[in-house]
Design a protein around this motif. Structure first.
Motif, PDB file in Angstrom:
ATOM      1  N   TYR A  80      32.072  77.105 -49.567  1.00  0.00           N
ATOM      2  CA  TYR A  80      32.703  76.194 -49.410  1.00  0.00           C
ATOM      3  C   TYR A  80      33.896  76.212 -50.062  1.00  0.00           C
ATOM      4  O   TYR A  80      34.052  76.755 -51.477  1.00  0.00           O
ATOM      5  CB  TYR A  80      31.744  74.993 -49.584  1.00  0.00           C
ATOM      6  CG  TYR A  80      30.682  74.834 -48.730  1.00  0.00           C
ATOM      7  CD1 TYR A  80      30.884  74.251 -47.314  1.00  0.00           C
ATOM      8  CD2 TYR A  80      29.403  75.131 -49.194  1.00  0.00           C
ATOM      9  CE1 TYR A  80      29.724  74.275 -46.548  1.00  0.00           C
ATOM     10  CE2 TYR A  80      28.441  75.286 -48.265  1.00  0.00           C
ATOM     11  CZ  TYR A  80      28.390  74.818 -46.853  1.00  0.00           C
ATOM     12  OH  TYR A  80      27.447  74.892 -46.102  1.00  0.00           O
ATOM     13  N   ASN A  81      35.083  75.699 -49.828  1.00  0.00           N
ATOM     14  CA  ASN A  81      36.356  75.493 -50.283  1.00  0.00           C
ATOM     15  C   ASN A  81      36.811  74.079 -50.428  1.00  0.00           C
ATOM     16  O   ASN A  81      36.869  73.573 -49.177  1.00  0.00           O
ATOM     17  CB  ASN A  81      37.337  76.488 -49.973  1.00  0.00           C
ATOM     18  CG  ASN A  81      38.767  76.465 -50.497  1.00  0.00           C
ATOM     19  OD1 ASN A  81      39.563  75.403 -50.133  1.00  0.00           O
ATOM     20  ND2 ASN A  81      39.034  77.536 -51.421  1.00  0.00           N
ATOM     21  N   CYS A  82      37.265  73.770 -51.542  1.00  0.00           N
ATOM     22  CA  CYS A  82      37.842  72.547 -51.887  1.00  0.00           C
ATOM     23  C   CYS A  82      39.241  72.545 -52.374  1.00  0.00           C
ATOM     24  O   CYS A  82      39.484  73.167 -52.989  1.00  0.00           O
ATOM     25  CB  CYS A  82      37.100  71.524 -52.649  1.00  0.00           C
ATOM     26  SG  CYS A  82      37.852  69.883 -52.894  1.00  0.00           S
ATOM     27  N   THR A  83      40.272  71.959 -51.449  1.00  0.00           N
ATOM     28  CA  THR A  83      41.650  72.153 -51.972  1.00  0.00           C
ATOM     29  C   THR A  83      42.422  71.059 -51.951  1.00  0.00           C
ATOM     30  O   THR A  83      42.275  70.094 -51.282  1.00  0.00           O
ATOM     31  CB  THR A  83      42.401  73.142 -50.969  1.00  0.00           C
ATOM     32  OG1 THR A  83      41.746  74.475 -50.992  1.00  0.00           O
ATOM     33  CG2 THR A  83      43.935  73.438 -50.967  1.00  0.00           C
ATOM     34  N   ILE A  84      43.585  70.845 -52.958  1.00  0.00           N
ATOM     35  CA  ILE A  84      44.252  69.709 -52.734  1.00  0.00           C
ATOM     36  C   ILE A  84      45.580  70.180 -52.815  1.00  0.00           C
ATOM     37  O   ILE A  84      46.105  71.366 -53.181  1.00  0.00           O
ATOM     38  CB  ILE A  84      44.040  69.051 -54.588  1.00  0.00           C
ATOM     39  CG1 ILE A  84      42.669  68.536 -54.441  1.00  0.00           C
ATOM     40  CG2 ILE A  84      44.992  67.935 -54.510  1.00  0.00           C
ATOM     41  CD1 ILE A  84      42.392  68.036 -56.054  1.00  0.00           C
ATOM     42  N   ILE A  85      46.270  69.511 -51.956  1.00  0.00           N
ATOM     43  CA  ILE A  85      47.730  69.914 -51.678  1.00  0.00           C
ATOM     44  C   ILE A  85      48.544  68.668 -52.278  1.00  0.00           C
ATOM     45  O   ILE A  85      48.283  67.720 -51.991  1.00  0.00           O
ATOM     46  CB  ILE A  85      48.268  70.184 -50.156  1.00  0.00           C
ATOM     47  CG1 ILE A  85      47.897  69.111 -49.333  1.00  0.00           C
ATOM     48  CG2 ILE A  85      47.310  71.506 -49.754  1.00  0.00           C
ATOM     49  CD1 ILE A  85      48.566  69.340 -47.801  1.00  0.00           C
ATOM     50  N   ILE A 112      41.365  70.695 -62.102  1.00  0.00           N
ATOM     51  CA  ILE A 112      42.227  71.911 -62.252  1.00  0.00           C
ATOM     52  C   ILE A 112      43.550  71.329 -61.777  1.00  0.00           C
ATOM     53  O   ILE A 112      44.553  71.711 -62.335  1.00  0.00           O
ATOM     54  CB  ILE A 112      41.884  73.120 -61.265  1.00  0.00           C
ATOM     55  CG1 ILE A 112      40.448  73.630 -61.898  1.00  0.00           C
ATOM     56  CG2 ILE A 112      42.889  73.985 -61.090  1.00  0.00           C
ATOM     57  CD1 ILE A 112      39.886  74.753 -61.053  1.00  0.00           C
ATOM     58  N   ALA A 113      43.752  70.465 -60.688  1.00  0.00           N
ATOM     59  CA  ALA A 113      45.210  69.989 -60.251  1.00  0.00           C
ATOM     60  C   ALA A 113      45.738  69.250 -61.202  1.00  0.00           C
ATOM     61  O   ALA A 113      46.892  69.312 -61.546  1.00  0.00           O
ATOM     62  CB  ALA A 113      45.086  69.195 -58.853  1.00  0.00           C
ATOM     63  N   LEU A 114      44.896  68.387 -61.967  1.00  0.00           N
ATOM     64  CA  LEU A 114      45.606  67.499 -62.959  1.00  0.00           C
ATOM     65  C   LEU A 114      46.139  68.199 -64.210  1.00  0.00           C
ATOM     66  O   LEU A 114      47.019  67.955 -64.702  1.00  0.00           O
ATOM     67  CB  LEU A 114      44.581  66.309 -63.523  1.00  0.00           C
ATOM     68  CG  LEU A 114      44.141  65.268 -62.463  1.00  0.00           C
ATOM     69  CD1 LEU A 114      42.833  64.703 -62.767  1.00  0.00           C
ATOM     70  CD2 LEU A 114      45.410  64.511 -62.313  1.00  0.00           C
ATOM     71  N   LYS A 115      45.228  69.185 -64.463  1.00  0.00           N
ATOM     72  CA  LYS A 115      45.621  70.044 -65.803  1.00  0.00           C
ATOM     73  C   LYS A 115      47.027  70.855 -65.269  1.00  0.00           C
ATOM     74  O   LYS A 115      47.684  71.009 -65.996  1.00  0.00           O
ATOM     75  CB  LYS A 115      44.640  70.814 -66.149  1.00  0.00           C
ATOM     76  CG  LYS A 115      44.530  71.615 -67.104  1.00  0.00           C
ATOM     77  CD  LYS A 115      43.504  72.728 -67.890  1.00  0.00           C
ATOM     78  CE  LYS A 115      43.934  73.612 -68.966  1.00  0.00           C
ATOM     79  NZ  LYS A 115      42.688  74.209 -69.241  1.00  0.00           N
ATOM     80  N   GLN A 116      47.158  71.324 -64.214  1.00  0.00           N
ATOM     81  CA  GLN A 116      48.071  72.425 -63.544  1.00  0.00           C
ATOM     82  C   GLN A 116      49.397  71.260 -63.697  1.00  0.00           C
ATOM     83  O   GLN A 116      50.333  71.808 -64.041  1.00  0.00           O
ATOM     84  CB  GLN A 116      47.864  72.757 -62.209  1.00  0.00           C
ATOM     85  CG  GLN A 116      48.874  73.391 -61.456  1.00  0.00           C
ATOM     86  CD  GLN A 116      48.983  74.922 -61.693  1.00  0.00           C
ATOM     87  OE1 GLN A 116      48.148  75.320 -62.451  1.00  0.00           O
ATOM     88  NE2 GLN A 116      49.974  75.531 -61.242  1.00  0.00           N
ATOM     89  N   GLU A 117      49.299  70.118 -63.027  1.00  0.00           N
ATOM     90  CA  GLU A 117      50.531  69.211 -63.133  1.00  0.00           C
ATOM     91  C   GLU A 117      50.727  68.481 -64.135  1.00  0.00           C
ATOM     92  O   GLU A 117      51.302  67.240 -64.144  1.00  0.00           O
ATOM     93  CB  GLU A 117      50.233  68.449 -61.700  1.00  0.00           C
ATOM     94  CG  GLU A 117      50.510  69.186 -60.404  1.00  0.00           C
ATOM     95  CD  GLU A 117      51.648  70.304 -60.310  1.00  0.00           C
ATOM     96  OE1 GLU A 117      52.632  69.730 -60.349  1.00  0.00           O
ATOM     97  OE2 GLU A 117      51.461  71.271 -59.916  1.00  0.00           O
ATOM     98  N   LYS A 118      49.825  68.507 -65.224  1.00  0.00           N
ATOM     99  CA  LYS A 118      50.128  67.842 -66.365  1.00  0.00           C
ATOM    100  C   LYS A 118      49.811  66.238 -66.443  1.00  0.00           C
ATOM    101  O   LYS A 118      50.727  65.544 -66.912  1.00  0.00           O
ATOM    102  CB  LYS A 118      51.503  68.376 -67.183  1.00  0.00           C
ATOM    103  CG  LYS A 118      51.704  69.561 -67.504  1.00  0.00           C
ATOM    104  CD  LYS A 118      53.094  69.771 -68.216  1.00  0.00           C
ATOM    105  CE  LYS A 118      53.364  71.127 -68.582  1.00  0.00           C
ATOM    106  NZ  LYS A 118      53.111  72.482 -67.751  1.00  0.00           N
ATOM    107  N   TYR A 119      48.960  65.926 -65.863  1.00  0.00           N
ATOM    108  CA  TYR A 119      48.423  64.470 -65.523  1.00  0.00           C
ATOM    109  C   TYR A 119      49.374  63.795 -65.236  1.00  0.00           C
ATOM    110  O   TYR A 119      49.731  62.767 -65.951  1.00  0.00           O
ATOM    111  CB  TYR A 119      47.575  63.984 -66.905  1.00  0.00           C
ATOM    112  CG  TYR A 119      46.152  64.884 -67.060  1.00  0.00           C
ATOM    113  CD1 TYR A 119      45.124  64.551 -66.862  1.00  0.00           C
ATOM    114  CD2 TYR A 119      46.311  66.154 -67.881  1.00  0.00           C
ATOM    115  CE1 TYR A 119      43.936  65.221 -66.994  1.00  0.00           C
ATOM    116  CE2 TYR A 119      45.304  66.853 -68.168  1.00  0.00           C
ATOM    117  CZ  TYR A 119      43.858  66.455 -67.642  1.00  0.00           C
ATOM    118  OH  TYR A 119      42.597  67.290 -68.095  1.00  0.00           O
TER     119      TYR A 119
END
Length: 196
Positions: A80-85, A112-119
């Protein structure tokens, strides 16, 4: 096809053209697998739909969409894959694979998304009514991060059309075109495609 070729003085049958396309040019159609019929399940909606099918966003990190998809592994089991765009760019900012479709997978992808985009602050996270997104652990995590959740109407894929379109492209342009010899290869190539 025959009429088109006849214009140029070429007179061959459709079968001959088909043969040349398959054998000489190695061209073949990609046939989409038929999706199973929709079965209405238990509704988990606890948040209103804040998007109402309006997927136009004026700046980044304002609205994110998330969803799950499945991929069959070489051993026959599902992965399974979960992705956020981000709706502003319509591109993936986080994508995680797992053997289980659960809240942990959704939460890990969001981290991961929050860390990538600096919260980012004042963020809307839109999803379907899957129990993974309605489970108290995920809801509490979103509240702690200052994220406002939004949910589609049950059984209405149009409410999360941006994610449906993303996964449609993902499967038709990548997943259905390759044979994966191992789970590791599936993971590596999925990561490369998503992050391209």
């Amino acid at each position: 096809m025959r009429v088109f070729l006849a214009r140029y003085g070429i007179h061959i049958s459709k079968t001959t053209v088909h043969k040349y396309m398959n054998k000489t040019l190695n061209l073949a159609v990609i046939i989409m697998r038929k999706k199973p019929g929709y079965t209405a399940g238990k509704k988990h909606k606890i948040f209103n739909n804040l998007l109402c099918q309006n997927f136009t966003v004026d700046h980044k990190n304002k609205v994110w969409c998330t969803h799950f998809t499945y991929m069959r592994q070489p051993n026959g089991r599902f992965r399974y894959n979960c992705t956020i765009i981000d709706l502003f760019y319509r591109s993936a900012i986080a994508s995680v694979n797992s053997d289980y479709i659960n809240t942990d997978l959704a939460k890990e992808t969001l981290k991961i998304a929050l860390k990538q985009e600096k919260y980012p602050k004042n963020l809307i996270l839109h999803s379907d009514q899957g129990q993974q997104f309605a489970f108290w652990e995920f809801v509490l995590f979103c509240k702690e991060q200052g994220i406002t959740q939004s949910m589609s109407k049950a059984g209405c894929p149009y409410d999360n059309a941006a994610m449906e379109r993303f996964f449609n492209t993902f499967k038709s342009c990548f997943y259905y075109r390759f044979t994966f010899e191992s789970v590791e290869m599936l993971y590596k190539m999925t990561k490369e495609y998503i992050n391209w």
